[in-house]
Design a protein around this motif. Structure first.
Motif, PDB file in Angstrom:
ATOM      1  N   ALA A   1       0.649  -1.152   0.050  1.00  0.00           N
ATOM      2  CA  ALA A   1      -0.076  -0.028   0.098  1.00  0.00           C
ATOM      3  C   ALA A   1       0.788   1.252  -0.079  1.00  0.00           C
ATOM      4  O   ALA A   1       0.265   2.242  -0.173  1.00  0.00           O
ATOM      5  CB  ALA A   1      -0.675  -0.030   1.362  1.00  0.00           C
ATOM      6  N   GLY A   2       2.157   1.327   0.307  1.00  0.00           N
ATOM      7  CA  GLY A   2       3.061   2.585   0.384  1.00  0.00           C
ATOM      8  C   GLY A   2       3.855   2.561  -0.772  1.00  0.00           C
ATOM      9  O   GLY A   2       4.484   3.514  -0.989  1.00  0.00           O
ATOM     10  N   VAL A   3       3.709   1.666  -1.799  1.00  0.00           N
ATOM     11  CA  VAL A   3       4.418   1.861  -3.034  1.00  0.00           C
ATOM     12  C   VAL A   3       3.915   2.967  -3.872  1.00  0.00           C
ATOM     13  O   VAL A   3       2.936   3.448  -4.020  1.00  0.00           O
ATOM     14  CB  VAL A   3       4.112   0.347  -3.764  1.00  0.00           C
ATOM     15  CG1 VAL A   3       4.943   0.488  -5.365  1.00  0.00           C
ATOM     16  CG2 VAL A   3       4.789  -0.698  -3.391  1.00  0.00           C
ATOM     17  N   ILE A   4       4.945   3.660  -4.565  1.00  0.00           N
ATOM     18  CA  ILE A   4       4.580   4.814  -5.545  1.00  0.00           C
ATOM     19  C   ILE A   4       4.480   4.215  -6.887  1.00  0.00           C
ATOM     20  O   ILE A   4       5.247   3.271  -7.119  1.00  0.00           O
ATOM     21  CB  ILE A   4       5.558   6.183  -5.298  1.00  0.00           C
ATOM     22  CG1 ILE A   4       6.837   5.730  -5.420  1.00  0.00           C
ATOM     23  CG2 ILE A   4       5.217   6.467  -3.767  1.00  0.00           C
ATOM     24  CD1 ILE A   4       8.021   6.682  -5.245  1.00  0.00           C
ATOM     25  N   TRP A   5       3.815   5.057  -7.853  1.00  0.00           N
ATOM     26  CA  TRP A   5       3.890   4.495  -9.149  1.00  0.00           C
ATOM     27  C   TRP A   5       4.994   4.371 -10.016  1.00  0.00           C
ATOM     28  O   TRP A   5       5.384   3.750 -10.772  1.00  0.00           O
ATOM     29  CB  TRP A   5       2.698   5.278  -9.951  1.00  0.00           C
ATOM     30  CG  TRP A   5       1.396   5.121  -9.451  1.00  0.00           C
ATOM     31  CD1 TRP A   5       0.824   5.992  -8.981  1.00  0.00           C
ATOM     32  CD2 TRP A   5       0.738   4.107  -9.546  1.00  0.00           C
ATOM     33  NE1 TRP A   5      -0.340   5.672  -8.553  1.00  0.00           N
ATOM     34  CE2 TRP A   5      -0.650   4.268  -9.036  1.00  0.00           C
ATOM     35  CE3 TRP A   5       1.108   2.733  -9.924  1.00  0.00           C
ATOM     36  CZ2 TRP A   5      -1.570   3.361  -8.755  1.00  0.00           C
ATOM     37  CZ3 TRP A   5       0.129   1.556  -9.857  1.00  0.00           C
ATOM     38  CH2 TRP A   5      -1.105   1.962  -9.503  1.00  0.00           C
ATOM     39  N   ASP A   6       6.216   5.198  -9.474  1.00  0.00           N
ATOM     40  CA  ASP A   6       7.645   5.325 -10.295  1.00  0.00           C
ATOM     41  C   ASP A   6       7.917   3.889 -10.235  1.00  0.00           C
ATOM     42  O   ASP A   6       8.647   3.308 -11.116  1.00  0.00           O
ATOM     43  CB  ASP A   6       8.223   6.253  -9.606  1.00  0.00           C
ATOM     44  CG  ASP A   6       7.897   7.908  -9.479  1.00  0.00           C
ATOM     45  OD1 ASP A   6       6.503   7.578  -8.902  1.00  0.00           O
ATOM     46  OD2 ASP A   6       8.426   8.514  -9.479  1.00  0.00           O
ATOM     47  N   ASP A   7       7.848   3.107  -8.865  1.00  0.00           N
ATOM     48  CA  ASP A   7       8.452   1.926  -8.580  1.00  0.00           C
ATOM     49  C   ASP A   7       7.586   0.747  -9.382  1.00  0.00           C
ATOM     50  O   ASP A   7       8.141  -0.085  -9.994  1.00  0.00           O
ATOM     51  CB  ASP A   7       8.594   1.728  -7.046  1.00  0.00           C
ATOM     52  CG  ASP A   7       9.524   2.853  -6.289  1.00  0.00           C
ATOM     53  OD1 ASP A   7      10.527   3.035  -7.054  1.00  0.00           O
ATOM     54  OD2 ASP A   7       9.165   2.915  -5.150  1.00  0.00           O
ATOM     55  N   VAL A   8       6.511   1.100  -9.674  1.00  0.00           N
ATOM     56  CA  VAL A   8       5.500  -0.133  -9.918  1.00  0.00           C
ATOM     57  C   VAL A   8       5.800   0.142 -11.417  1.00  0.00           C
ATOM     58  O   VAL A   8       6.167  -1.081 -12.079  1.00  0.00           O
ATOM     59  CB  VAL A   8       4.183   0.240  -9.804  1.00  0.00           C
ATOM     60  CG1 VAL A   8       3.232  -0.775 -10.503  1.00  0.00           C
ATOM     61  CG2 VAL A   8       3.707   0.344  -8.361  1.00  0.00           C
ATOM     62  N   TYR A   9       5.929   1.356 -12.168  1.00  0.00           N
ATOM     63  CA  TYR A   9       6.051   1.209 -13.510  1.00  0.00           C
ATOM     64  C   TYR A   9       7.508   0.545 -13.919  1.00  0.00           C
ATOM     65  O   TYR A   9       7.720   0.160 -14.870  1.00  0.00           O
ATOM     66  CB  TYR A   9       5.903   2.677 -14.312  1.00  0.00           C
ATOM     67  CG  TYR A   9       4.595   3.273 -13.839  1.00  0.00           C
ATOM     68  CD1 TYR A   9       3.435   2.451 -14.030  1.00  0.00           C
ATOM     69  CD2 TYR A   9       4.429   4.634 -13.786  1.00  0.00           C
ATOM     70  CE1 TYR A   9       2.263   2.855 -14.192  1.00  0.00           C
ATOM     71  CE2 TYR A   9       3.238   5.278 -13.506  1.00  0.00           C
ATOM     72  CZ  TYR A   9       2.054   4.262 -13.850  1.00  0.00           C
ATOM     73  OH  TYR A   9       1.107   4.939 -13.801  1.00  0.00           O
ATOM     74  N   ALA A  10       8.551   1.244 -13.249  1.00  0.00           N
ATOM     75  CA  ALA A  10       9.688   0.598 -13.278  1.00  0.00           C
ATOM     76  C   ALA A  10       9.941  -1.100 -13.349  1.00  0.00           C
ATOM     77  O   ALA A  10      10.417  -1.679 -14.199  1.00  0.00           O
ATOM     78  CB  ALA A  10      10.753   1.208 -12.123  1.00  0.00           C
ATOM     79  N   ALA A  11       9.007  -1.603 -12.307  1.00  0.00           N
ATOM     80  CA  ALA A  11       9.330  -2.827 -12.365  1.00  0.00           C
ATOM     81  C   ALA A  11       8.538  -3.780 -13.302  1.00  0.00           C
ATOM     82  O   ALA A  11       8.925  -4.975 -13.749  1.00  0.00           O
ATOM     83  CB  ALA A  11       8.732  -3.408 -10.931  1.00  0.00           C
ATOM     84  N   LEU A  12       7.452  -3.281 -13.920  1.00  0.00           N
ATOM     85  CA  LEU A  12       6.652  -3.699 -14.823  1.00  0.00           C
ATOM     86  C   LEU A  12       6.844  -3.602 -16.359  1.00  0.00           C
ATOM     87  O   LEU A  12       6.680  -4.351 -17.232  1.00  0.00           O
ATOM     88  CB  LEU A  12       5.268  -3.389 -14.614  1.00  0.00           C
ATOM     89  CG  LEU A  12       4.189  -3.631 -13.393  1.00  0.00           C
ATOM     90  CD1 LEU A  12       3.022  -3.173 -13.409  1.00  0.00           C
ATOM     91  CD2 LEU A  12       4.368  -5.132 -13.135  1.00  0.00           C
ATOM     92  N   GLU A  13       7.916  -2.662 -16.561  1.00  0.00           N
ATOM     93  CA  GLU A  13       8.468  -2.085 -17.653  1.00  0.00           C
ATOM     94  C   GLU A  13       9.069  -3.262 -18.249  1.00  0.00           C
ATOM     95  O   GLU A  13       8.886  -3.677 -19.671  1.00  0.00           O
ATOM     96  CB  GLU A  13       9.173  -0.931 -17.608  1.00  0.00           C
ATOM     97  CG  GLU A  13       9.524  -0.363 -18.887  1.00  0.00           C
ATOM     98  CD  GLU A  13      10.332   0.992 -18.724  1.00  0.00           C
ATOM     99  OE1 GLU A  13      11.345   0.976 -18.766  1.00  0.00           O
ATOM    100  OE2 GLU A  13       9.578   1.970 -18.293  1.00  0.00           O
ATOM    101  N   ARG A  14       9.742  -4.110 -17.531  1.00  0.00           N
ATOM    102  CA  ARG A  14      10.664  -5.203 -17.970  1.00  0.00           C
ATOM    103  C   ARG A  14       9.793  -6.516 -18.631  1.00  0.00           C
ATOM    104  O   ARG A  14      10.323  -7.396 -19.242  1.00  0.00           O
ATOM    105  CB  ARG A  14      11.439  -5.756 -17.023  1.00  0.00           C
ATOM    106  CG  ARG A  14      12.431  -4.635 -16.459  1.00  0.00           C
ATOM    107  CD  ARG A  14      13.591  -5.167 -15.650  1.00  0.00           C
ATOM    108  NE  ARG A  14      13.046  -5.677 -14.142  1.00  0.00           N
ATOM    109  CZ  ARG A  14      12.819  -5.026 -13.252  1.00  0.00           C
ATOM    110  NH1 ARG A  14      13.047  -3.702 -13.410  1.00  0.00           N
ATOM    111  NH2 ARG A  14      12.323  -5.500 -12.199  1.00  0.00           N
TER     112      ARG A  14
ATOM    113  N   LEU B   1       7.244   5.305 -17.885  1.00  0.00           N
ATOM    114  CA  LEU B   1       7.980   5.653 -16.699  1.00  0.00           C
ATOM    115  C   LEU B   1       8.506   7.267 -16.862  1.00  0.00           C
ATOM    116  O   LEU B   1       8.445   8.094 -16.187  1.00  0.00           O
ATOM    117  CB  LEU B   1       9.065   4.725 -16.162  1.00  0.00           C
ATOM    118  CG  LEU B   1      10.072   5.332 -15.061  1.00  0.00           C
ATOM    119  CD1 LEU B   1       9.145   5.658 -13.579  1.00  0.00           C
ATOM    120  CD2 LEU B   1      10.976   4.166 -14.592  1.00  0.00           C
ATOM    121  N   SER B   2       9.184   7.295 -18.122  1.00  0.00           N
ATOM    122  CA  SER B   2       9.735   8.549 -18.633  1.00  0.00           C
ATOM    123  C   SER B   2       8.753   9.547 -18.622  1.00  0.00           C
ATOM    124  O   SER B   2       8.933  10.682 -18.071  1.00  0.00           O
ATOM    125  CB  SER B   2      10.616   8.137 -19.885  1.00  0.00           C
ATOM    126  OG  SER B   2      10.875   9.692 -20.501  1.00  0.00           O
TER     127      SER B   2
END
Length: 445
Positions: free
Chosen positions: A82-95, A259-260
């Motif tokens: 619940a504390g994750v921010i979108w920057d980290d989510v997008y970076a992880a899913l991009e791959r 993410l960019s």
């Protein structure tokens, strides 16, 4: 003495949202959260739960009591702390070539409008389940089938029912996209106004979106920025030509990762400022309404009402100077009429309205805590001015639900949740009869 982890746990996006808590906690598991809730409830200790730290309303996710930071452990793309921010989510899913319906700017938590809203609805439309810690320490998984009432309430019902520690979201295919930011000088404002009104009324491409913001920065003339975005590597012919042909001060638009795009469109308020959000709801972004917002941005801070007086407002600006205001923004977020027509059950907020509606999001930033009350009052007046203008021009939005993520702290529940309020109160009383969650801030049923 406070250490680095304490400072990070109490830190918020805006300086006005950071308070010196008695202590801070960072539970490692949902069971740990359950133990904390039982202790806090038994001893009636005020507390706050921080997700991404983007809340600006006083006392909503910060406290002088016990500051609790949500878990930030992301799993493989579907399951998010619940504390994750979108920057980290997008970076992880991009791959993995997928994404989720999430925020459009850097640093915010799981909620709200998205670059994919025209295609898949709001972020909360795409939540499949919540991991919820109840006030008695019990940890449950809430889905539409397992706990339909709670599932309804948790979708924009915030922390009334317990502490959410994890979301499971739907994923969608994701490649590179085309988009960026364009900043325009004041001399281009009229052209951008007409372009925005036309795009809002006529766009039929669900993969094409913009955010248009009218901004005031103290000591400088007002400027406008737009974030055109096409959910393909190249823009559809003609969709954004009118925006790209307008003379601009800055133009950073190209093919890039999601993410960019999120990073280039980062929010303008900085941690050193105090700040507040507010919102209003309209049926359309007419040229006249956008022009009214421009006049508010340029002149409402100093009691002026015409563009010709701008030079005097910048040179003198007595209200602006005494209130320490340094930033103001009015953001227009076009969405297609079909964007909020959902295929699943309804949820707490916003309730469905008789007409398709879209929000205008307002944000102010200032430096002195002694200006807080003045700025809050000024903000309400500016919002009211625009709202009354919309009504006077025939927009039937008097009872239209407000976007709760950006509503100012004293907004009546009925303005956000409509006829859902009584149902939400019943759910609240069932799961939290001793009102432990009332020890935390936020909109309360």
């Amino acid at each position: 003495m406070a250490g680095p982890s304490y400072e990070e746990n109490i830190r918020h996006w805006a300086f006005s949202s950071t308070q010196r808590a008695t202590c801070s906690l960072e539970p490692g598991t949902a069971s740990d959260v359950g133990i904390v809730l039982q202790v806090l409830g038994k001893n009636i200790i005020p507390f706050a739960v921080k997700g991404g730290g983007h809340t600006l309303n006083p006392g909503f996710s910060f406290t002088t009591g016990i500051q609790t930071k949500s878990c930030m452990t992301p799993n493989c793309g579907l399951s998010l702390g619940a504390g994750v921010i979108w920057d980290d989510v997008y970076a992880a899913l991009e791959r993995r070539g997928v994404t989720v319906v999430g925020g459009r700017v850097s640093g915010i938590r799981v909620a709200g409008y998205s670059w994919l809203t025209n295609q898949y609805g709001l972020a909360v439309d795409n939540v499949e389940s919540f991991e919820l810690v109840l006030r008695n320490g019990t940890v449950i998984d809430v889905t539409e089938s397992s706990h339909p009432d709670l599932f309804f309430g948790l979708r924009e019902g915030y922390n009334n029912f317990g502490v959410v520690t994890k979301f499971i979201l739907k994923t969608h295919p994701q490649g590179r996209i085309w988009g960026g930011i364009v900043v325009y000088p004041e001399t281009s404002v009229d052209q951008v106004t007409r372009a925005t009104a036309h795009f809002s009324a006529n766009n039929d491409d669900p993969k094409a979106q913009i955010i248009m913001s009218i901004n005031y920065a103290a000591g400088n003339v007002s400027y406008v920025h737009a974030n055109p975005r096409e959910y393909t590597p190249y823009p559809a012919p003609g969709v954004f030509d009118v925006f790209l042909d307008i003379p601009a001060s800055i133009k950073d638009v190209n093919t890039r990762s999601l993410l960019s795009l999120v990073l280039v469109a980062s929010s303008l308020l900085e941690i050193a400022l105090r700040g507040i959000f507010n919102t209003m709801t309209v049926t359309k972004y007419s040229v006249e309404l956008i022009e009214a917002a421009i006049n508010e941005t340029l002149c409402s801070h100093c009691g002026l009402r015409t563009r010709e007086e701008l030079v005097f407002s910048i040179a003198l600006g007595p209200t602006l100077v005494t209130s320490s205001a340094v930033f103001g923004s009015y953001s227009f977020i076009p969405a297609m009429p079909t964007a909020l027509k959902r295929n699943s059950t309804s949820f707490a907020s916003p309730p469905l309205h008789k007409k398709p509606v879209v929000p205008i999001v307002l944000s102010f930033g200032w430096t002195s805590e002694f200006s807080d009350d003045m700025m809050h009052d000024l903000f309400r007046k500016s919002t009211s001015t625009l709202f009354n203008r919309a009504i006077s021009r025939g927009q039937g939005v008097k009872d239209a639900p407000l976007y709760s993520n950006c509503a100012i702290f004293d907004t009546p529940l009925e303005r956000m949740y409509g006829n859902n309020v009584e149902c939400l109160r019943k759910i609240k009383n069932q799961v939290d009869p001793h009102r432990v969650m009332d020890l935390a801030g936020g909109f309360k049923f």
